[in-house]
Design an enzyme around this catalytic site. Structure first.
Site, PDB file in Angstrom:
ATOM      1  N   HIS A 198       0.650  -2.347  -1.781  1.00 36.45           N
ATOM      2  CA  HIS A 198      -0.308  -3.024  -0.916  1.00 36.45           C
ATOM      3  C   HIS A 198       0.379  -3.552   0.341  1.00 36.45           C
ATOM      4  O   HIS A 198      -0.166  -3.453   1.449  1.00 36.45           O
ATOM      5  CB  HIS A 198      -0.963  -4.198  -1.645  1.00 36.45           C
ATOM      6  CG  HIS A 198      -1.757  -3.810  -2.851  1.00 36.45           C
ATOM      7  ND1 HIS A 198      -1.329  -4.067  -4.134  1.00 36.45           N
ATOM      8  CD2 HIS A 198      -2.950  -3.185  -2.981  1.00 36.45           C
ATOM      9  CE1 HIS A 198      -2.231  -3.621  -4.998  1.00 36.45           C
ATOM     10  NE2 HIS A 198      -3.218  -3.076  -4.322  1.00 36.45           N
ATOM     11  N   LYS A 223      -2.475   7.173  -2.976  1.00 37.08           N
ATOM     12  CA  LYS A 223      -2.343   7.162  -4.432  1.00 37.08           C
ATOM     13  C   LYS A 223      -3.703   7.406  -5.086  1.00 37.08           C
ATOM     14  O   LYS A 223      -3.819   8.139  -6.064  1.00 37.08           O
ATOM     15  CB  LYS A 223      -1.779   5.802  -4.857  1.00 37.08           C
ATOM     16  CG  LYS A 223      -1.946   5.454  -6.319  1.00 37.08           C
ATOM     17  CD  LYS A 223      -0.991   6.259  -7.187  1.00 37.08           C
ATOM     18  CE  LYS A 223      -1.199   5.905  -8.640  1.00 37.08           C
ATOM     19  NZ  LYS A 223      -1.352   4.484  -8.884  1.00 37.08           N
ATOM     20  N   VAL A 259       3.440   4.790  -2.522  1.00 37.15           N
ATOM     21  CA  VAL A 259       4.718   4.087  -2.656  1.00 37.15           C
ATOM     22  C   VAL A 259       5.144   4.141  -4.116  1.00 37.15           C
ATOM     23  O   VAL A 259       4.321   3.931  -5.022  1.00 37.15           O
ATOM     24  CB  VAL A 259       4.601   2.625  -2.182  1.00 37.15           C
ATOM     25  CG1 VAL A 259       5.939   1.905  -2.305  1.00 37.15           C
ATOM     26  CG2 VAL A 259       4.109   2.575  -0.740  1.00 37.15           C
ATOM     27  N   SER A 282       1.582   0.322  -9.156  1.00 39.89           N
ATOM     28  CA  SER A 282       0.241  -0.022  -9.595  1.00 39.89           C
ATOM     29  C   SER A 282       0.244  -1.438 -10.137  1.00 39.89           C
ATOM     30  O   SER A 282       1.238  -1.887 -10.724  1.00 39.89           O
ATOM     31  CB  SER A 282      -0.229   0.936 -10.696  1.00 39.89           C
ATOM     32  OG  SER A 282      -1.386   0.430 -11.341  1.00 39.89           O
ATOM     33  N   SER A 283      -0.857  -2.126  -9.939  1.00 41.78           N
ATOM     34  CA  SER A 283      -0.984  -3.470 -10.501  1.00 41.78           C
ATOM     35  C   SER A 283      -0.889  -3.446 -12.016  1.00 41.78           C
ATOM     36  O   SER A 283      -0.604  -4.460 -12.648  1.00 41.78           O
ATOM     37  CB  SER A 283      -2.316  -4.091 -10.079  1.00 41.78           C
ATOM     38  OG  SER A 283      -2.419  -4.149  -8.669  1.00 41.78           O
TER      39      SER A 283
END
Length: 372
Positions: free
Chosen positions: A71, A187, A214, A223-224
Site C-alpha cells: 500500500h 496484484k 510488491v 498481503s494484509s
C-alpha cells in the site's frame, strides 16, 4: 479493495504491514511520520470541504486498511504522480459488500492508528476513513454496479457477488473523492481490469493506473493476510510465486530457442552451418533443443504445465498442503482463457489457493512472441 478475512488477498518488497489493533502503539518497525500528519476525515462533508490544489491534481489510493509496504508503494507512486503541489488522498474503508460471511468481515484487521503513520510516511495529504453508515447511510444499497460476465470468472466464480460489491464501493469513493487519477495494485489484476472497464463503460472522468505487485524478499506477494500464515504455511505459500516465476522463465527460454531456430534455419540469411558456428553451438545440440522446445504454438501449454508442476508438488505436502482454487492463463482484457495456439499478445497467469485457513492470490503478466 480485495477482501474476505483469511480468505482473500490484497495488493502487492520489504517491510510487513502493522498488525496491532486500533488504539495500540504500532509494532517495532512500523513507519512513523516524517512530515505533517495527514488530515483524518471521517465524513463526506469533511472530504467535500478539503481544499483542492489550484492548478494541480488530486490522486487517490483506495484501501481497506491494515496497510503494508505494498500500500505504501501505491501512496508513494501517487505522491509522485500528483507532484509536490498536488494532493494525495488515501481511503480506508472495510467494505461489507465484498464479504461473503459476517465472520470474515469481523475478522478483517483494523489498524487505523498504524495506517495513519504509514500513509504519512509515504506522503499522503489526507486519509478518508468513513464508517459504514457514512458510506451506506440507508443501509445496503438497492442499486449496485454489476461486474457483468468478467466478474463471474476466476475470483468471481469462487466469491459470488464480490466484484459487484467492489465496483459499487469504488464508484461511490470515486464520486466522493473526485480524483483526477486513481492508483490500484496489479496484484489484484482482475479487480484492476474491472475498474478500468467500469470507468470506460460508464464514462467516469478519472485516469486509472496500475502499480506493479510488491513482494517480500522470498517472493511472496505482500498481503494484509500474510500475517495469518505460520512459518510452515508460508513455506507452502511460496509455491504460488515460484510457479509464476518458473512459468515466466520457461516462456522466455522457449521464445529464445524459437528465435535461435529461426536465425539458423535454411533461408534465414547465410549458411546454416555458419549460423550455428556464430552461435558457438554444435549442430546436433541446436537441432535437438529447437525441435523439443522451440515450437511457438506450444507456449501457452508449456506455461500452464510448468506452473502446475510446482503447484502439484505443494499440494502433495504432508503438512499444510496447498489447496488450489484455480490456475488460469487469461487475456487481460476480459479474463477469458488463452488458447493453446496463441503465438503473440499479452496474457496474465493467475493463481489462487488456500494454505490452512488463508486464501492467497497472485499473478504475473506475460507477453507471447515478445522476441519476434
Amino acid at each position: 479493495m480485495t477482501t474476505s478475512s483469511r480468505t482473500g488477498n490484497t495488493g502487492p518488497t520489504a517491510s510487513k504491514g502493522p498488525t496491532t489493533p486500533k488504539g495500540t502503539e504500532p509494532p517495532k518497525g512500523t513507519a512513523t511520520p516524517k512530515g505533517p500528519a495527514p488530515a483524518l476525515l471521517r465524513t463526506a462533508a469533511e472530504l467535500d470541504a478539503l481544499p483542492r490544489p489550484a492548478g494541480a491534481e488530486r490522486v487517490v489510493v483506495m484501501t481497506m486498511g491494515a496497510l503494508h509496504d505494498g500500500h505504501a508503494t501505491l501512496v508513494r507512486a501517487a505522491r509522485q504522480a500528483a507532484g509536490p503541489d498536488g494532493q494525495v488522498v488515501v481511503t480506508v474503508f472495510v467494505n461489507p459488500l465484498q464479504f461473503g460471511e459476517a465472520a470474515d468481515l469481523d475478522r478483517y484487521p483494523r489498524t487505523l492508528d498504524a495506517d495513519l503513520a504509514t500513509a504519512a510516511e509515504a506522503g499522503a495529504d489526507a486519509v478518508f476513513a468513513p464508517g459504514v453508515d457514512e458510506v451506506y447511510p440507508g443501509g445496503e444499497p438497492q442499486v449496485r454496479i454489476s461486474a457483468g460476465p468478467m466478474g463471474e470468472r476466476l475470483e468471481g466464480a469462487h466469491r459470488p457477488g464480490h466484484f459487484d460489491g467492489m465496483l459499487t464501493v469504488v464508484a461511490k469513493l470515486l464520486h466522493l473523492t473526485r480524483p483526477d487519477e486513481a492508483l490500484y495494485g496489479q496484484k489484484d489484476a482482475q479487480q484492476l481490469a474491472l475498474i478500468r472497464r467500469m470507468v470506460r463503460d460508464l464514462n467516469f472522468g478519472v485516469r486509472i493506473t496500475g502499480v506493479p505487485t510488491v513482494r517480500d524478499a522470498d517472493g511472496l506477494a505482500l498481503s494484509s493476510r500474510n500475517r495469518f500464515l505460520s512459518a510452515d504455511e508460508r513455506h507452502t505459500a511460496l509455491a504460488l510465486s515460484r510457479a509464476l516465476f518458473a512459468a515466466r522463465d520457461r516462456l522466455a527460454a522457449q521464445q529464445a530457442l524459437h528465435e535461435r531456430a529461426k536465425a539458423t534455419a535454411p533461408g534465414s540469411g547465410g549458411d546454416r552451418a555458419a549460423g550455428l558456428n556464430r552461435l558457438g553451438e554444435a549442430r546436433a545440440a541446436a537441432d535437438a533443443q529447437a525441435v523439443a522446445l522451440a515450437r511457438p504454438n506450444g507456449a501457452p501449454a508449456a506455461v500452464r504445465a510448468t506452473a502446475r508442476t510446482i503447484l502439484d508438488e505443494a499440494a502433495a505436502r504432508s503438512r499444510h498442503p496447498l489447496v488450489l482454487d484455480y490456475l488460469a492463463l487469461v487475456d487481460p482484457a476480459d479474463f477469458t482463457e488463452i488458447p493453446d495456439d496463441r503465438e503473440s499478445g499479452e496474457a496474465i497467469l493467475a493463481v489462487a489457493a488456500r494454505v490452512g485457513d488463508t486464501r492467497l492470490i497472485d499473478n504475473i503478466p506475460l507477453t507471447f512472441g515478445a522476441l519476434s
